[in-house]
Design an enzyme around this catalytic site. Sequence first.
Site, PDB file in Angstrom:
ATOM      1  N   CYS A 250       0.833  -1.211   0.000  1.00 24.32           N
ATOM      2  CA  CYS A 250       0.000   0.000   0.000  1.00 24.32           C
ATOM      3  C   CYS A 250       0.867   1.261   0.000  1.00 24.32           C
ATOM      4  O   CYS A 250       1.538   1.568   0.995  1.00 24.32           O
ATOM      5  CB  CYS A 250      -0.936  -0.020   1.206  1.00 24.32           C
ATOM      6  SG  CYS A 250      -1.841   1.521   1.480  1.00 24.32           S
TER       7      CYS A 250
ATOM      8  N   CYS B  99      -0.076   3.946   2.608  1.00 24.76           N
ATOM      9  CA  CYS B  99       0.314   3.472   3.945  1.00 24.76           C
ATOM     10  C   CYS B  99       1.768   3.840   4.231  1.00 24.76           C
ATOM     11  O   CYS B  99       2.107   4.287   5.340  1.00 24.76           O
ATOM     12  CB  CYS B  99       0.136   1.957   4.061  1.00 24.76           C
ATOM     13  SG  CYS B  99      -1.554   1.366   3.818  1.00 24.76           S
TER      14      CYS B  99
END
Length: 328
Positions: A32, A35
């Site tokens: 991600c 993230c």
Amino acid sequence: MAKPIEITSAAQFSELLKESRILVADFYANWCGPCKQIAPFYEQLSKSLSRPKVATFVKVNTEADGAKAVAAEFAVTHLPTFIVFRDGAVVEKVKGANPGQLKAVVEKLSENIENAAQGGESSGGSAGIAWKGADLPRGYTDVSSTIHVRGLELLNVDESHFSVRTLFNKNQPSALSKDKASSDEKDWVESDTDEQLLLYTPFNSAIKLHTIQITSLPPTDEDDDEAPMRPKTLKLFTNRPHNLGFDDADDIDPTQTIEISESDWNSNGTVNLGLRFVRFQNVTSLVIFVVDGDGDSEKVRLDRIRFIGESGEKREMGKLEKIDDNDN
């Protein structure tokens, strides 16, 4: 002052929830991109706000064998997702890599973190943490803060002695405290002419209502025939533009009727009332009709009420109330 703790098992996560008054969890995945972008900011928050057994920051890899069960338990579907827990219950969720929103949420809790650190493990209301009469269902939060307080109305109560706002007081009820409230400091409500009550609660935002927690702590003197009772039968009505009358509450079909048995009450005098969730998906107001009590007295007592579910976007009270009036 510490880096976030990497969660390796559901058991570890549960233990940290029990140990720490406030816990912030970062749900992420290695692939991600957002993230990774917000990770340094989250680590900085952890280093500045972590307090042993008071405020703990953790990271949960949603694809790791030991941690994916935690993500599933809290229905995490967006990455990153940040969930803030207070006394084991979800109080805030932030979806997406939004540093400003995450910082605002954490800063809102910073005062509670400091107060909890000063107050140690005290369970009372003085440490800035709301009293809980019962555990909250996993994945849901206390949405009582969305109540439009000035719109509250409680029928069949002596307002010179009791205030409806008392029901949503965040402090521990005086009946459970060593320092009992004086007769001039009643932090509960009792019905007046008979056992019935009608509580109208409007909300500032449309909520999804999952559970209602009611605390009732009448005196335990069995020889006092006039002592108030706990509620037994409740009728719930959603999305009314104003309170009902008692005749209307008897005649109109409720959204749900609930019967409370003696065994439903816990040691804190609190009952968890699970709702038919599909019927409470877009609730802008709620009428609680206390039909009767669990004994022969003519009075019912309520100490606290908590609404548990999910909050939505804030609404304009006046405009929506006018629309409701026109529809009826």
